[in-house]
Every structure is written in structure tokens, then in C-alpha cells.
Design a protein around this motif. Structure first.
Motif, PDB file in Angstrom:
ATOM      1  N   ASP A  74      -7.734  11.399  -9.080  1.00  7.49           N
ATOM      2  CA  ASP A  74      -8.799  10.727  -8.321  1.00  7.49           C
ATOM      3  C   ASP A  74      -9.003   9.300  -8.815  1.00  7.49           C
ATOM      4  O   ASP A  74      -9.178   8.371  -8.020  1.00  7.49           O
ATOM      5  CB  ASP A  74     -10.109  11.510  -8.407  1.00  7.49           C
ATOM      6  N   ARG A  75      -8.968   9.129 -10.129  1.00  5.97           N
ATOM      7  CA  ARG A  75      -9.155   7.787 -10.689  1.00  5.97           C
ATOM      8  C   ARG A  75      -8.004   6.859 -10.286  1.00  5.97           C
ATOM      9  O   ARG A  75      -8.232   5.696  -9.941  1.00  5.97           O
ATOM     10  CB  ARG A  75      -9.270   7.860 -12.204  1.00  5.97           C
TER      11      ARG A  75
ATOM     12  N   THR B 216      -9.183  15.873  -0.933  1.00  8.01           N
ATOM     13  CA  THR B 216     -10.360  16.746  -0.775  1.00  8.01           C
ATOM     14  C   THR B 216     -10.098  18.110  -1.317  1.00  8.01           C
ATOM     15  O   THR B 216      -9.035  18.529  -1.543  1.00  8.01           O
ATOM     16  CB  THR B 216     -10.754  16.869   0.715  1.00  8.01           C
TER      17      THR B 216
ATOM     18  N   ARG C 287      -6.044   7.163  -7.600  1.00  6.74           N
ATOM     19  CA  ARG C 287      -6.189   6.879  -6.158  1.00  6.74           C
ATOM     20  C   ARG C 287      -7.260   5.821  -5.918  1.00  6.74           C
ATOM     21  O   ARG C 287      -7.068   4.887  -5.150  1.00  6.74           O
ATOM     22  CB  ARG C 287      -6.543   8.162  -5.405  1.00  6.74           C
ATOM     23  N   GLN C 288      -8.414   6.017  -6.551  1.00  5.60           N
ATOM     24  CA  GLN C 288      -9.516   5.075  -6.373  1.00  5.60           C
ATOM     25  C   GLN C 288      -9.113   3.678  -6.862  1.00  5.60           C
ATOM     26  O   GLN C 288      -9.378   2.683  -6.204  1.00  5.60           O
ATOM     27  CB  GLN C 288     -10.749   5.558  -7.129  1.00  5.60           C
ATOM     28  N   HIS C 289      -8.470   3.612  -8.008  1.00  2.00           N
ATOM     29  CA  HIS C 289      -8.030   2.336  -8.580  1.00  2.00           C
ATOM     30  C   HIS C 289      -7.088   1.609  -7.625  1.00  2.00           C
ATOM     31  O   HIS C 289      -7.143   0.379  -7.513  1.00  2.00           O
ATOM     32  CB  HIS C 289      -7.364   2.584  -9.926  1.00  2.00           C
TER      33      HIS C 289
ATOM     34  N   LYS D 243       0.830  -1.204   0.000  1.00  2.00           N
ATOM     35  CA  LYS D 243       0.000   0.000   0.000  1.00  2.00           C
ATOM     36  C   LYS D 243       0.870   1.262   0.000  1.00  2.00           C
ATOM     37  O   LYS D 243       0.537   2.250  -0.655  1.00  2.00           O
ATOM     38  CB  LYS D 243      -0.958  -0.002   1.186  1.00  2.00           C
TER      39      LYS D 243
ATOM     40  N   GLN E 207       1.033   4.288  -2.664  1.00  2.00           N
ATOM     41  CA  GLN E 207       1.085   5.711  -2.326  1.00  2.00           C
ATOM     42  C   GLN E 207       2.241   6.397  -3.044  1.00  2.00           C
ATOM     43  O   GLN E 207       2.117   7.527  -3.501  1.00  2.00           O
ATOM     44  CB  GLN E 207       1.208   5.911  -0.811  1.00  2.00           C
TER      45      GLN E 207
ATOM     46  N   GLY F 224      -7.081   1.989  -4.405  1.00  3.48           N
ATOM     47  CA  GLY F 224      -7.700   1.807  -3.093  1.00  3.48           C
ATOM     48  C   GLY F 224      -7.224   2.809  -2.061  1.00  3.48           C
ATOM     49  O   GLY F 224      -7.247   2.527  -0.863  1.00  3.48           O
TER      50      GLY F 224
ATOM     51  N   ALA G 162      -7.411   6.859  -0.473  1.00  4.73           N
ATOM     52  CA  ALA G 162      -8.394   7.929  -0.311  1.00  4.73           C
ATOM     53  C   ALA G 162      -8.138   9.032  -1.325  1.00  4.73           C
ATOM     54  O   ALA G 162      -6.991   9.367  -1.619  1.00  4.73           O
ATOM     55  CB  ALA G 162      -8.312   8.496   1.105  1.00  4.73           C
ATOM     56  N   THR G 163      -9.212   9.586  -1.864  1.00  9.17           N
ATOM     57  CA  THR G 163      -9.082  10.700  -2.796  1.00  9.17           C
ATOM     58  C   THR G 163      -8.843  11.975  -2.022  1.00  9.17           C
ATOM     59  O   THR G 163      -9.259  12.110  -0.855  1.00  9.17           O
ATOM     60  CB  THR G 163     -10.334  10.850  -3.693  1.00  9.17           C
TER      61      THR G 163
END
Length: 162
Positions: free
Chosen positions: A150-151, A162, A153-155, A113, A117, A157, A159-160
């Protein structure tokens, strides 16, 4: 403690951050901004071993002795149609999936993870490197780049923002 990585594994793993960052570059490309973005990615990756000093995967990836042998990550395979049709990010995420699978096979989920990052960190550095204005001035992160980040990050797993 570093992990044992073969030259091939190191090259493959290094391709993940590069592929994702190149996809962010392709979203909002300019001649001057590309140079600034490449330099920002290089700086971000160069500092990874100190920022993630306790991560054995990242420490192994950026091991100074191994780096002396050189890195030859595979180039992201995209066509002109992929660029025109906005499919570069899709291709990059496929490559990132392969690198993340390798990372997970070499280490635990928490370590993998952090590697995810690191991929996002490189993409953010690229997005923030230059704006749309003259010589890269102006708003640094475009709407398109924000959507790509955002895509990614989401892919992965994560957090997006803010």
C-alpha cells in the motif's frame, strides 16, 4: 517503438523494480521464502515486455539485444541498522524516486505510470510468492507486506488494492 537507452540508464531503471521488491522481501523475510520470492520476481520481470508490449520504455528496458549485453543494476544501499529499524522501504523508495525521475525524463507521464505499475507488479509477485508457514505455505501476503505494498502504491500515485 522502443526508446534509446544507454547501458547506464537501463541499469538504473532496472534497479527500481528490484529495490522495491527487495524492500518487500525484507519486511517478511525467511530463508525458503526468499528463494521463492526471487524466482517470482524474475518471472514477473521476464514477462514484462509482453504484458507492456505497447510501452516504449519497458520495451527498451527489456530489449532482447540489449539484455544480451547484461544488466548490472546498482544494489540497494542499506545497512544492518536500516534492516533492524525498518528503514529498507524508505531507502528503496528513494531509489524508486530516482528511477521514476529518469523514466519521466525519457518519456511521457502515461508511459512512466505504466513503469510505476511494473514496479508494483514485481512487489505483488514477491509478496504473493510464499507464506509464513513451513516451506512457504500458509497465508501468502502478510499484514506487513500488505502495508508495504500500500505504501509503495501510494508513493507512486497508484490506487491501493482493496
Amino acid at each position: 517503438m522502443a526508446l534509446e537507452l544507454t547501458t547506464d540508464e537501463r541499469n538504473r531503471l532496472f534497479g527500481g523494480p528490484i529495490a522495491a521488491a527487495m524492500a518487500v522481501m525484507a519486511v517478511d523475510m525467511g530463508i525458503v521464502s526468499c528463494v521463492q520470492e526471487v524466482l517470482a520476481l524474475g518471472k514477473e520481470l521476464a514477462g514484462a515486455s509482453s504484458r507492456y508490449a505497447s510501452n516504449p520504455l519497458i520495451a527498451s528496458l527489456f530489449d532482447p539485444e540489449a539484455l544480451k549485453k547484461g544488466l548490472r543494476p546498482e544494489k540497494l544501499q542499506v545497512s544492518a541498522d536500516d534492516v533492524r529499524n525498518g528503514k529498507v522501504l524508505d531507502r528503496a523508495l528513494e531509489e524508486v524516486d530516482e528511477e521514476m525521475a529518469l523514466a519521466r525524463s525519457k518519456t511521457d507521464e502515461a508511459t512512466a505510470k505504466q513503469f510505476a505499475q511494473l514496479i508494483v507488479d514485481g512487489c505483488v509477485a514477491v509478496a504473493e510468492a510464499a507464506g509464513k508457514g513451513l516451506f512457504g505455505s500458509g497465508e501468502k501476503v502478510s499484514v506487513e507486506e500488505k502495508a508495504a505494498l500500500d505504501r509503495i502504491r501510494q508513493h507512486l500515485g497508484l490506487a491501493t488494492a482493496t
